[in-house]
Design a protein around this motif. Structure first.
Motif, short mmCIF file in Angstrom:
data_model
loop_
_atom_site.label_atom_id
_atom_site.label_comp_id
_atom_site.label_asym_id
_atom_site.label_seq_id
_atom_site.Cartn_x
_atom_site.Cartn_y
_atom_site.Cartn_z
N ARG A 1 0.84 -1.15 -0.11
CA ARG A 1 -0.11 0.11 -0.13
C ARG A 1 0.87 1.21 0.02
NH1 ARG A 1 -4.35 2.05 -1.83
NH2 ARG A 1 -5.47 3.45 -0.24
N LEU A 2 1.77 1.13 0.86
CA LEU A 2 2.82 2.26 0.66
C LEU A 2 3.45 2.47 -0.59
CD1 LEU A 2 3.86 4.33 3.11
CD2 LEU A 2 5.72 2.79 3.53
N TYR A 3 3.95 1.50 -0.92
CA TYR A 3 4.57 1.62 -2.45
C TYR A 3 3.48 2.29 -3.50
CZ TYR A 3 6.58 0.02 -6.89
OH TYR A 3 6.88 -0.02 -8.26
N GLN A 4 2.24 1.70 -3.47
CA GLN A 4 1.18 2.19 -4.30
C GLN A 4 1.04 3.78 -4.17
OE1 GLN A 4 -2.20 0.03 -3.52
NE2 GLN A 4 -2.12 -1.52 -4.92
N LEU A 5 0.96 4.29 -2.81
CA LEU A 5 0.76 5.33 -2.64
C LEU A 5 1.95 6.34 -3.14
CD1 LEU A 5 -0.87 5.45 0.98
CD2 LEU A 5 -1.82 6.11 -1.26
N GLY A 6 3.24 5.52 -3.05
CA GLY A 6 4.38 6.58 -3.57
C GLY A 6 4.49 6.69 -5.09
N VAL A 7 4.23 5.67 -5.76
CA VAL A 7 4.12 5.60 -7.16
C VAL A 7 3.01 6.46 -7.48
CG1 VAL A 7 3.66 4.27 -9.24
CG2 VAL A 7 5.15 3.11 -7.54
N PHE A 8 1.60 6.40 -7.04
CA PHE A 8 0.54 7.41 -7.39
C PHE A 8 1.28 8.90 -7.10
CE2 PHE A 8 -3.08 9.74 -6.13
CZ PHE A 8 -3.73 9.61 -7.61
N ALA A 9 1.82 9.01 -6.21
CA ALA A 9 2.40 10.56 -5.73
C ALA A 9 3.50 10.97 -6.83
CB ALA A 9 2.68 10.59 -4.36
N LEU A 10 4.22 10.10 -7.13
CA LEU A 10 5.15 10.52 -8.18
C LEU A 10 4.72 10.54 -9.37
CD1 LEU A 10 8.18 8.16 -7.43
CD2 LEU A 10 8.16 10.39 -7.04
N TYR A 11 3.61 9.76 -9.87
CA TYR A 11 2.70 10.13 -11.04
C TYR A 11 2.28 11.26 -11.13
CZ TYR A 11 -0.50 9.31 -14.96
OH TYR A 11 -1.09 9.30 -16.00
N GLN A 12 1.50 11.68 -10.17
CA GLN A 12 0.77 12.91 -9.88
C GLN A 12 1.79 14.18 -10.08
OE1 GLN A 12 -2.65 13.36 -10.35
NE2 GLN A 12 -2.68 11.34 -10.56
N LEU A 13 2.85 14.11 -9.39
CA LEU A 13 3.90 14.96 -9.40
C LEU A 13 4.38 15.37 -10.78
CD1 LEU A 13 5.76 14.56 -6.24
CD2 LEU A 13 4.18 16.57 -6.47
N SER A 14 4.53 14.06 -11.56
CA SER A 14 5.05 14.27 -12.93
C SER A 14 4.04 14.87 -13.95
CB SER A 14 5.54 12.83 -13.44
OG SER A 14 4.40 11.88 -13.58
N VAL A 15 2.92 14.57 -13.65
CA VAL A 15 1.82 15.17 -14.49
C VAL A 15 1.93 16.69 -14.32
CG1 VAL A 15 -0.61 15.51 -14.81
CG2 VAL A 15 0.47 13.29 -14.71
N LEU A 16 1.84 16.95 -12.95
CA LEU A 16 1.97 18.38 -12.68
C LEU A 16 3.17 19.13 -13.02
CD1 LEU A 16 0.41 20.90 -10.84
CD2 LEU A 16 2.00 20.20 -9.00
N LEU A 17 4.41 18.35 -13.08
CA LEU A 17 5.48 19.24 -13.66
C LEU A 17 5.43 19.27 -15.01
CD1 LEU A 17 8.38 19.93 -13.31
CD2 LEU A 17 9.04 17.47 -13.53
N GLY A 18 4.73 18.41 -15.73
CA GLY A 18 4.50 18.26 -17.29
C GLY A 18 3.59 19.45 -17.66
N ILE A 19 2.70 19.85 -16.80
CA ILE A 19 1.84 21.18 -16.86
C ILE A 19 2.51 22.41 -16.92
CG2 ILE A 19 -0.30 22.18 -16.18
CD1 ILE A 19 -1.38 19.63 -15.32
N PHE A 20 3.48 22.20 -15.87
CA PHE A 20 4.13 23.59 -15.55
C PHE A 20 5.11 23.71 -16.85
CE2 PHE A 20 2.74 23.41 -10.91
CZ PHE A 20 1.88 24.38 -10.92
N LEU A 21 5.72 22.78 -17.13
CA LEU A 21 6.71 22.73 -18.28
C LEU A 21 6.23 22.98 -19.68
CD1 LEU A 21 9.58 20.34 -16.67
CD2 LEU A 21 9.69 22.95 -16.76
N LEU A 22 4.95 22.93 -19.79
CA LEU A 22 4.39 22.86 -21.18
C LEU A 22 4.78 24.23 -22.00
CD1 LEU A 22 2.57 21.76 -23.26
CD2 LEU A 22 0.62 23.02 -22.31
#
Length: 57
Positions: free
Chosen positions: A4-25
């Protein structure tokens, strides 16, 4: 618990990378016009695959 901790960590990284992608557009659009592609889609695809693999279907 670790799973569960791994799932949450991967989910958080995925969301942060999406946010980074939006900011870097704007940067990516300018870089594309200059002729320098940014491979952000690779990062998103890898994190999405990792999250899909970590979550039970």
């Amino acid at each position: 618990m670790e799973s569960r901790l791994y799932q949450l960590g991967v989910f958080a990284l995925y969301q942060l990378s999406v946010l980074l992608g939006i900011f870097l557009l704007p940067v990516a659009l300018v870089a594309r016009k200059v002729g320098v592609p940014l491979p952000l889609h690779r990062v998103l695809n890898r994190l999405e695959e990792a999250y899909d693999h970590a979550t039970p279907n």
